[in-house]
Write a protein that holds these residues in place. Sequence first.
Motif, PDB file in Angstrom:
ATOM      1  N   ILE A  55     -38.605  27.647  31.496  1.00  0.00           N
ATOM      2  CA  ILE A  55     -39.132  28.098  30.205  1.00  0.00           C
ATOM      3  C   ILE A  55     -40.475  28.787  30.452  1.00  0.00           C
ATOM      4  O   ILE A  55     -41.281  28.331  31.255  1.00  0.00           O
ATOM      5  N   THR A  56     -40.694  29.889  29.777  1.00  0.00           N
ATOM      6  CA  THR A  56     -41.956  30.609  29.937  1.00  0.00           C
ATOM      7  C   THR A  56     -42.989  30.078  28.945  1.00  0.00           C
ATOM      8  O   THR A  56     -42.658  29.396  27.975  1.00  0.00           O
ATOM      9  N   ARG A  57     -44.217  30.402  29.184  1.00  0.00           N
ATOM     10  CA  ARG A  57     -45.283  30.006  28.259  1.00  0.00           C
ATOM     11  C   ARG A  57     -45.057  30.635  26.882  1.00  0.00           C
ATOM     12  O   ARG A  57     -45.252  30.004  25.857  1.00  0.00           O
ATOM     13  N   ALA A  58     -44.605  31.875  26.855  1.00  0.00           N
ATOM     14  CA  ALA A  58     -44.344  32.559  25.582  1.00  0.00           C
ATOM     15  C   ALA A  58     -43.217  31.884  24.814  1.00  0.00           C
ATOM     16  O   ALA A  58     -43.294  31.727  23.589  1.00  0.00           O
ATOM     17  N   GLU A  59     -42.158  31.471  25.520  1.00  0.00           N
ATOM     18  CA  GLU A  59     -41.053  30.776  24.857  1.00  0.00           C
ATOM     19  C   GLU A  59     -41.514  29.437  24.295  1.00  0.00           C
ATOM     20  O   GLU A  59     -41.182  29.079  23.162  1.00  0.00           O
ATOM     21  N   ALA A  60     -42.286  28.698  25.074  1.00  0.00           N
ATOM     22  CA  ALA A  60     -42.798  27.405  24.603  1.00  0.00           C
ATOM     23  C   ALA A  60     -43.687  27.592  23.374  1.00  0.00           C
ATOM     24  O   ALA A  60     -43.599  26.827  22.406  1.00  0.00           O
ATOM     25  N   ALA A  61     -44.517  28.620  23.382  1.00  0.00           N
ATOM     26  CA  ALA A  61     -45.385  28.895  22.233  1.00  0.00           C
ATOM     27  C   ALA A  61     -44.554  29.251  21.001  1.00  0.00           C
ATOM     28  O   ALA A  61     -44.872  28.815  19.887  1.00  0.00           O
ATOM     29  N   ALA A  62     -43.487  30.015  21.193  1.00  0.00           N
ATOM     30  CA  ALA A  62     -42.616  30.376  20.071  1.00  0.00           C
ATOM     31  C   ALA A  62     -41.924  29.143  19.505  1.00  0.00           C
ATOM     32  O   ALA A  62     -41.816  28.987  18.283  1.00  0.00           O
ATOM     33  N   PHE A  63     -41.461  28.233  20.370  1.00  0.00           N
ATOM     34  CA  PHE A  63     -40.827  26.998  19.903  1.00  0.00           C
ATOM     35  C   PHE A  63     -41.802  26.176  19.073  1.00  0.00           C
ATOM     36  O   PHE A  63     -41.463  25.695  17.990  1.00  0.00           O
ATOM     37  N   VAL A  64     -43.016  26.019  19.591  1.00  0.00           N
ATOM     38  CA  VAL A  64     -44.027  25.225  18.877  1.00  0.00           C
ATOM     39  C   VAL A  64     -44.359  25.868  17.539  1.00  0.00           C
ATOM     40  O   VAL A  64     -44.452  25.188  16.518  1.00  0.00           O
ATOM     41  N   ASP A  65     -44.491  27.191  17.522  1.00  0.00           N
ATOM     42  CA  ASP A  65     -44.773  27.892  16.265  1.00  0.00           C
ATOM     43  C   ASP A  65     -43.674  27.634  15.241  1.00  0.00           C
ATOM     44  O   ASP A  65     -43.945  27.350  14.078  1.00  0.00           O
ATOM     45  N   ARG A  66     -42.425  27.704  15.661  1.00  0.00           N
ATOM     46  CA  ARG A  66     -41.313  27.509  14.727  1.00  0.00           C
ATOM     47  C   ARG A  66     -41.164  26.055  14.295  1.00  0.00           C
ATOM     48  O   ARG A  66     -40.634  25.778  13.221  1.00  0.00           O
TER      49      ARG A  66
END
Length: 80
Positions: free
Chosen positions: A58-69
Amino acid sequence: YIMQSALPAAELTGVNIVSSVTDMDLSSKYYKSVYQLAQAGIISWPTPDYAFGPENPITRAEAAAFVDRIVRPENRLVNG
């Protein structure tokens, strides 16, 4: 798995119809988590056939998107 486990069931209300995660075995420890996060619009799919890419890190951007959602349900993705 960790993000799904941190959420109460009420936060995983389905907004998407996902037939299955095509590149994961049903017996996988993580299958249910990925499936529920997809139905809730937290995970977006890189391919139209619901392939998740469980072998990819998982990339940092993907993890950030998951947390945002997770934090802002209005940002959850609806397929279709």
